[in-house]
Motif scaffolding. Structure first.
Motif, mmCIF file in Angstrom:
data_model
loop_
_atom_site.group_PDB
_atom_site.id
_atom_site.type_symbol
_atom_site.label_atom_id
_atom_site.label_comp_id
_atom_site.label_asym_id
_atom_site.label_seq_id
_atom_site.Cartn_x
_atom_site.Cartn_y
_atom_site.Cartn_z
ATOM 1 N N LYS A 32 5.618 -37.985 -47.231
ATOM 2 C CA LYS A 32 6.904 -37.911 -46.534
ATOM 3 C C LYS A 32 6.662 -37.377 -45.128
ATOM 4 C CE LYS A 32 11.604 -36.019 -46.881
ATOM 5 N NZ LYS A 32 12.524 -35.158 -47.686
ATOM 6 N N ILE A 33 7.114 -38.126 -44.127
ATOM 7 C CA ILE A 33 6.929 -37.733 -42.734
ATOM 8 C C ILE A 33 8.281 -37.715 -42.048
ATOM 9 C CG2 ILE A 33 5.819 -38.273 -40.533
ATOM 10 C CD1 ILE A 33 3.602 -39.668 -42.058
ATOM 11 N N GLU A 34 8.627 -36.582 -41.474
ATOM 12 C CA GLU A 34 9.904 -36.437 -40.774
ATOM 13 C C GLU A 34 9.649 -36.038 -39.327
ATOM 14 O OE1 GLU A 34 12.165 -33.558 -42.904
ATOM 15 O OE2 GLU A 34 12.616 -34.900 -44.573
ATOM 16 N N THR A 35 10.338 -36.706 -38.413
ATOM 17 C CA THR A 35 10.237 -36.391 -36.990
ATOM 18 C C THR A 35 11.442 -35.567 -36.569
ATOM 19 O OG1 THR A 35 9.075 -38.478 -36.571
ATOM 20 C CG2 THR A 35 10.011 -37.347 -34.670
ATOM 21 N N GLY A 36 11.189 -34.498 -35.835
ATOM 22 C CA GLY A 36 12.280 -33.643 -35.382
ATOM 23 C C GLY A 36 11.799 -32.726 -34.286
ATOM 24 N N THR A 37 12.418 -31.557 -34.165
ATOM 25 C CA THR A 37 11.998 -30.562 -33.186
ATOM 26 C C THR A 37 11.610 -29.276 -33.908
ATOM 27 O OG1 THR A 37 14.270 -29.791 -32.850
ATOM 28 C CG2 THR A 37 13.448 -31.502 -31.358
ATOM 29 N N TYR A 38 10.774 -28.484 -33.242
ATOM 30 C CA TYR A 38 10.277 -27.249 -33.836
ATOM 31 C C TYR A 38 10.078 -26.236 -32.712
ATOM 32 C CZ TYR A 38 7.272 -24.175 -36.640
ATOM 33 O OH TYR A 38 6.725 -23.100 -37.312
ATOM 34 N N SER A 39 10.503 -25.009 -32.949
ATOM 35 C CA SER A 39 10.325 -23.954 -31.957
ATOM 36 C C SER A 39 8.885 -23.463 -32.006
ATOM 37 C CB SER A 39 11.295 -22.802 -32.231
ATOM 38 O OG SER A 39 11.113 -21.775 -31.271
ATOM 39 N N PHE A 40 8.148 -23.714 -30.922
ATOM 40 C CA PHE A 40 6.729 -23.398 -30.877
ATOM 41 C C PHE A 40 6.405 -22.698 -29.564
ATOM 42 C CE2 PHE A 40 2.396 -24.630 -29.598
ATOM 43 C CZ PHE A 40 1.672 -24.114 -30.664
ATOM 44 N N ALA A 41 5.837 -21.509 -29.658
ATOM 45 C CA ALA A 41 5.440 -20.725 -28.480
ATOM 46 C C ALA A 41 6.584 -20.620 -27.481
ATOM 47 C CB ALA A 41 4.202 -21.341 -27.821
ATOM 48 N N SER B 122 8.113 -32.679 -33.091
ATOM 49 C CA SER B 122 7.230 -32.308 -34.192
ATOM 50 C C SER B 122 7.303 -33.322 -35.325
ATOM 51 C CB SER B 122 7.621 -30.919 -34.710
ATOM 52 O OG SER B 122 6.894 -30.571 -35.869
ATOM 53 N N LEU B 123 6.212 -33.440 -36.053
ATOM 54 C CA LEU B 123 6.134 -34.241 -37.267
ATOM 55 C C LEU B 123 5.860 -33.310 -38.441
ATOM 56 C CD1 LEU B 123 3.901 -37.084 -35.839
ATOM 57 C CD2 LEU B 123 6.180 -37.461 -36.740
ATOM 58 N N GLN B 124 6.712 -33.368 -39.452
ATOM 59 C CA GLN B 124 6.494 -32.583 -40.671
ATOM 60 C C GLN B 124 6.023 -33.532 -41.763
ATOM 61 O OE1 GLN B 124 9.510 -29.666 -41.807
ATOM 62 N NE2 GLN B 124 9.340 -30.370 -43.921
#
Length: 236
Positions: free
Chosen positions: A172-181, A187-189
């Protein structure tokens, strides 16, 4: 113990799928970016100037178990409970033999093949937790025409295919946003199952000039992904 070590090695290599991002997306990128991109590149001298960063300057530094990248604006202190692989060890993970490492340093790999692994760090316990940073030189045209969102959309089906070929199921691959640094990033989960275990990956994308960086955290525990990525902070 040997069986467990062998399994961890297999998982390490599996997590390095992200370090094949260029190969995974090359065909899709070429088919998605049409000829007008070349005209756009020709009409964007400022963007081309920004893209002229040498391979040496694109690479981060690794000193006292601290990784820092001026180009990406991030740093991470891995402390005593993690180990950052040396450039020689990274080259070996990427498939280069010891006697060929001297003339295939990471900067040269980036120049010649367009892709290299800038960081590989792993937990010192037997958890299998690890993180790697892949740098890809998109070139002037793709460097202008391809942003993080488009790159993620192109990469997702290629990554699903690659994981499937490695025996991973229920992918399962989901594309979205992620708070990083300190910033929201594309982001891809990724989740999947192999050898009776669930694996978790999160890939964070940062584009700088013509370079695309993929920061990939891997774990057998979903909660550990955030812990790994939270080691990174904005560089001062």
């Amino acid at each position: 113990m040997k069986k467990w070590i062998a399994l961890l090695l297999a998982l390490v290599l599996l997590s390095m799928t992200a370090c094949g991002a260029q190969a995974a997306t090359e065909t899709a990128v070429e088919s998605a970016v049409e000829a007008p991109a070349a005209e756009e590149a020709a009409e964007a001298p400022a963007a081309q100037e920004e893209a002229e960063v040498s391979a040496e300057d694109a690479l981060g530094t690794k000193v006292d178990n601290v990784y820092a990248s001026g180009m990406l604006g991030i740093r991470a202190d891995f402390g005593d409970d993690w180990t950052i692989l040396s450039d020689e060890e990274v080259a070996q993970v990427m498939g280069y033999t010891a006697d060929s490492i001297s003339d295939k340093d990471l900067a040269e790999l980036l120049r010649n093949s367009g892709s290299t692994c800038d960081l590989y760090a792993m937990a010192n316990d037997q958890s299998g937790d690890n993180v790697n940073i892949q740098l890809e030189d998109l070139g002037i045209i793709y460097g202008i025409a391809l942003n993080e969102q488009k790159y993620a959309e192109l990469a997702a089906p290629q990554l699903e295919k690659a994981f499937g070929q490695m025996g991973v199921s229920n992918i399962k691959i989901e594309t979205g946003t992620y708070s990083f640094a300190g910033k929201d990033r594309v982001s891809l989960q990724i989740t999947g199952e192999t050898n009776g275990m669930t694996i978790y990956e999160r890939m964070v994308l940062i584009k700088s000039g013509k370079y695309m960086a993929t920061i990939t955290a891997f774990s057998l525990q979903e909660s550990s992904i955030d812990t790994v990525l939270n080691r990174f902070e904005a560089a001062a």
